[in-house]
Design a protein around this motif. Structure first.
Motif, PDB file in Angstrom:
ATOM      1  N   PRO A  61      -1.578   1.150   5.831  1.00 60.74           N
ATOM      2  CA  PRO A  61      -2.857   1.829   6.048  1.00 60.74           C
ATOM      3  C   PRO A  61      -3.378   1.594   7.459  1.00 60.74           C
ATOM      4  O   PRO A  61      -3.060   0.585   8.091  1.00 60.74           O
ATOM      5  CB  PRO A  61      -3.777   1.203   4.996  1.00 60.74           C
ATOM      6  CG  PRO A  61      -2.842   0.715   3.929  1.00 60.74           C
ATOM      7  CD  PRO A  61      -1.611   0.275   4.659  1.00 60.74           C
ATOM      8  N   GLY A 114       0.777  -1.230   0.000  1.00 55.77           N
ATOM      9  CA  GLY A 114       0.000   0.000   0.000  1.00 55.77           C
ATOM     10  C   GLY A 114       0.804   1.272   0.000  1.00 55.77           C
ATOM     11  O   GLY A 114       0.344   2.302   0.504  1.00 55.77           O
ATOM     12  N   ASN A 115       2.026   1.222  -0.572  1.00 59.51           N
ATOM     13  CA  ASN A 115       2.895   2.397  -0.586  1.00 59.51           C
ATOM     14  C   ASN A 115       3.385   2.678  -2.005  1.00 59.51           C
ATOM     15  O   ASN A 115       4.537   2.398  -2.340  1.00 59.51           O
ATOM     16  CB  ASN A 115       4.092   2.175   0.353  1.00 59.51           C
ATOM     17  CG  ASN A 115       3.664   1.960   1.776  1.00 59.51           C
ATOM     18  OD1 ASN A 115       3.242   2.880   2.461  1.00 59.51           O
ATOM     19  ND2 ASN A 115       3.740   0.714   2.239  1.00 59.51           N
ATOM     20  N   THR A 152      -0.955   5.955   7.391  1.00 55.82           N
ATOM     21  CA  THR A 152      -1.104   5.944   5.945  1.00 55.82           C
ATOM     22  C   THR A 152      -0.190   6.984   5.333  1.00 55.82           C
ATOM     23  O   THR A 152      -0.391   8.179   5.539  1.00 55.82           O
ATOM     24  CB  THR A 152      -2.557   6.244   5.537  1.00 55.82           C
ATOM     25  OG1 THR A 152      -3.400   5.245   6.096  1.00 55.82           O
ATOM     26  CG2 THR A 152      -2.705   6.220   4.029  1.00 55.82           C
TER      27      THR A 152
END
Length: 631
Positions: A619, A144-145, A626
């Motif tokens: 997240p 998620g990056n 986040t």
């Protein structure tokens, strides 16, 4: 809204002053007062802190202040000369931290060296210049990056360095030193090069690994990091001295008028508008810890992979020389206004305002501590110390990961090979080596770093790899974590574990590292640990060191990897390439059974100085934080 960022990780002889008028301020007169406010305030002038401060101050319209708890080094030989790598651990530039007792091992605490100095860990580290593997960065992005994958990071790796190839084509062939010019920089701040002396035992090790099916990497910094490699150093190719964060991101820019650095000042908390104060911070009492240091009592580098017996000669003491949390409506009114700091626990607290952002770059341990002291962290922890909660973020201080290592001792007895131990056992040899270094910048004193390494995939060293990883895959995610963790932490770890199991089954992902010192130590370090620890404040006093519990090997997979690695060491030593070195297998002994190997592991585990993960990039529903797509 003012912003708080975390800078991820991964110098003038002055003493600390305790009065406002004598704060160390670099880039201007030392006695000049601070500005009333700065656009940006950076906490921690280590690798991340100095890089961020330097880059922000490239814009002459903004003012930047970096605050460092330690002092500048004095250009001492123990800092600059490669031969002294590891010798400054436990010295004046170390926080002297220690872990909690490691009950899953032998019940003893371990030292946790961290740089307390302008330049941070780049002053203490082993100078090995190794970016890691493409697979790791791609895994960051997958969690998620976006933008943190290998392709996103490579331009910044290139920008950071001036790479100088090895000076001799013959040396390059003999030690398998190759490089891909497309992945190296030619005009960056950090000098990256090679020593002017090579121990031939490195070629024996590489040949042994190849014989057993472990390849040699073409270029250890091109993203393909599995296998043997002679890694370069952050080393000036001309004068053969350390090229650290101070000398690369601060010293050349000291006259930049908007680039301010103060040293000897401990940030006690981040100031958050609308949040109550911490009584202990505002009302310091005498008699406690004055400087924030731990008391680990480390006086040598034994056990950290620099042995056996030490290969560092005695010192001549006469010689001198945008990560932004997406806030919910309930927290969107919080405003970061600046920081509070002091020279010591009994000194008057001072505060300074940031008109744009406060950037926390104090390392994985002190960043977590500072956030918690400021009211950002697990509410249950903050409540226990009567710290007003600004943001209840369960992940702050959790998810601590570290590369733990265990030392071995197989001294080579073939005296026809030059050995680094001669620097401590043969005064005549060492004197000649010192003269050669000081006169010509060549010889053994240039070769202090353990550059000949191996990053071994599990499937290449044992037939048990599938069963080990199957066992890891079958684990309940909570089985080996600290009890009672927030559900978001469990969710984040579940994703991490799935990623680790999948990737460690590959033959191009390292499960552990061999750190070779060319004298008979093949130290082993876990590269992708499954174990997770934590770093929590132990009181509301900012000068009280945090409780650091890495929980090494609490997940049995990490122990299994080390057992297989120790057994593979025996295979290495038995190869035709290694037999001429005449290694004596003392630790572990050649006939030690698994119980004996476990005893060696339990007493020998130390840190490889790479704690991370306490301010995790995941997240909120998977951890707590986040990030945006750029820093």
């Amino acid at each position: 809204m003012y912003r708080l960022r975390l800078a991820l990780t991964t110098f003038a002889a002055c003493l600390p002053f305790s009065t406002w008028s004598l704060v160390h301020i670099h880039g201007r007169d030392l006695n000049a007062p601070l500005l009333d406010s700065y656009d940006y305030i950076v906490v921690g002038c280590g690798i991340s802190g100095l890089v961020v401060t330097n880059r922000l101050s490239e814009d002459p319209s903004v003012s930047v202040l970096c605050i460092e708890a330690g002092d500048p080094d004095r250009y001492e030989p123990i800092i600059q000369d490669p031969v002294y790598v590891g010798a400054d651990i436990g010295g004046i530039y170390d926080w002297l931290l220690s872990t909690t007792p490691q009950t899953q091992l032998d019940g003893a605490p371990r030292p946790m060296p961290q740089g307390k100095v302008l330049g941070g860990g780049s002053i203490l580290n082993a100078m090995c210049w190794n970016r890691g593997g493409q697979d790791d960065y791609d895994a960051w992005a997958a969690l998620g990056n976006p933008g943190w994958d290998w392709d996103g990071m490579l331009p910044y790796f290139i920008k950071s360095e001036t790479y100088t190839p090895v000076y001799s084509a013959d040396i390059a062939r003999e030690y398998s030193i190759n490089y891909n010019p497309l992945v190296h920089g030619t005009s960056g701040p950090v000098q990256v090069s090679y020593p002017r002396f090579f121990y031939p035992q490195s070629t024996n090790l590489f040949a042994a690994l190849n014989y057993l099916g472990v390849p040699t990497q073409f270029d250890p910094n091109d993203g393909s990091s599995a296998g043997a490699a002679f890694v370069p150093s952050d080393l000036d190719p001309i004068n053969q001295t350390r090229s650290d964060a101070r000398r690369t991101y601060f010293d050349p820019y000291v006259s930049r008028p908007n680039f301010h650095v103060i040293t000897g000042q401990h940030v006690t908390r981040i100031l958050i508008e609308g949040v109550g104060s911490n009584f202990v911070v505002d009302n310091p009492t005498p008699g406690g810890n004055e400087d924030g240091n731990g008391m680990n009592g480390v006086t040598s580098n034994e056990g950290f992979g620099f042995g056996p017996g030490g290969s560092t000669p005695a010192l001549d003491n006469s010689t001198t020389a945008r990560l932004l949390r997406r806030q919910s409506p309930s927290t969107s009114n919080l405003r970061i206004t600046g920081v509070e700091f002091a020279a010591s626990a009994s000194d008057t607290r001072r505060s300074i305002t940031a008109t744009r952002e406060v950037i926390v770059a104090a390392g994985s341990l002190h960043s977590a501590q500072l956030l918690q002291l400021s009211g950002i962290g697990p509410s249950s922890l903050l409540d226990s110390f009567d710290i007003p909660v600004a943001l209840d973020l369960p992940g702050v201080g959790n998810n601590l990961q570290d590369h733990c290592l265990v030392g071995t001792f197989y001294p080579y007895n073939n005296a026809s090979y030059p050995s680094p131990t001669q620097l401590t056992t043969n005064a005549t040899y060492n004197a000649a080596a010192e003269f050669e270094y000081n006169t010509f910048k060549t010889g053994p004193w240039t070769a202090g770093s353990p550059n000949a390494l191996a990053f071994n995939p599990l499937p290449l060293i044992t037939s048990n790899s599938a069963s080990i990883l199957s066992g890891a895959d079958d684990q309940d995610p909570t089985e080996f974590l600290t009890a009672g963790l927030d559900s978001t932490l469990v969710a984040g770890y579940t994703l991490q574990k799935q990623s680790l199991v999948r990737r460690l089954a590959e033959t191009n992902v390292a499960s552990y590292e061999i750190i070779n010192n060319n004298a008979g130590s093949l130290t082993l370090a876990v590269m992708h640990p499954f174990s997770r620890g934590q770093c929590y404040i132990r009181s509301a006093d900012p000068f009280e060191p945090p409780n650091i519990d890495p929980r090494w090997l609490t997940n049995p997979v990490d122990r299994q990897v080390l057992i297989e690695a120790l057994l593979f060491n025996r295979q290495i030593l038995a190869t035709p390439a290694m037999l001429p070195l005449q290694a004596a297998q003392f630790v572990p002994a050649v006939d030690d059974d698994e119980a004996a190997l476990n005893r060696i592991i339990n007493t020998g585990i130390r840190t490889e100085f790479h704690p991370s993960g306490t301010c995790a990039m995941l997240p909120l529903e998977q951890e707590w934080w986040t990030p945006g797509s750029s820093l």
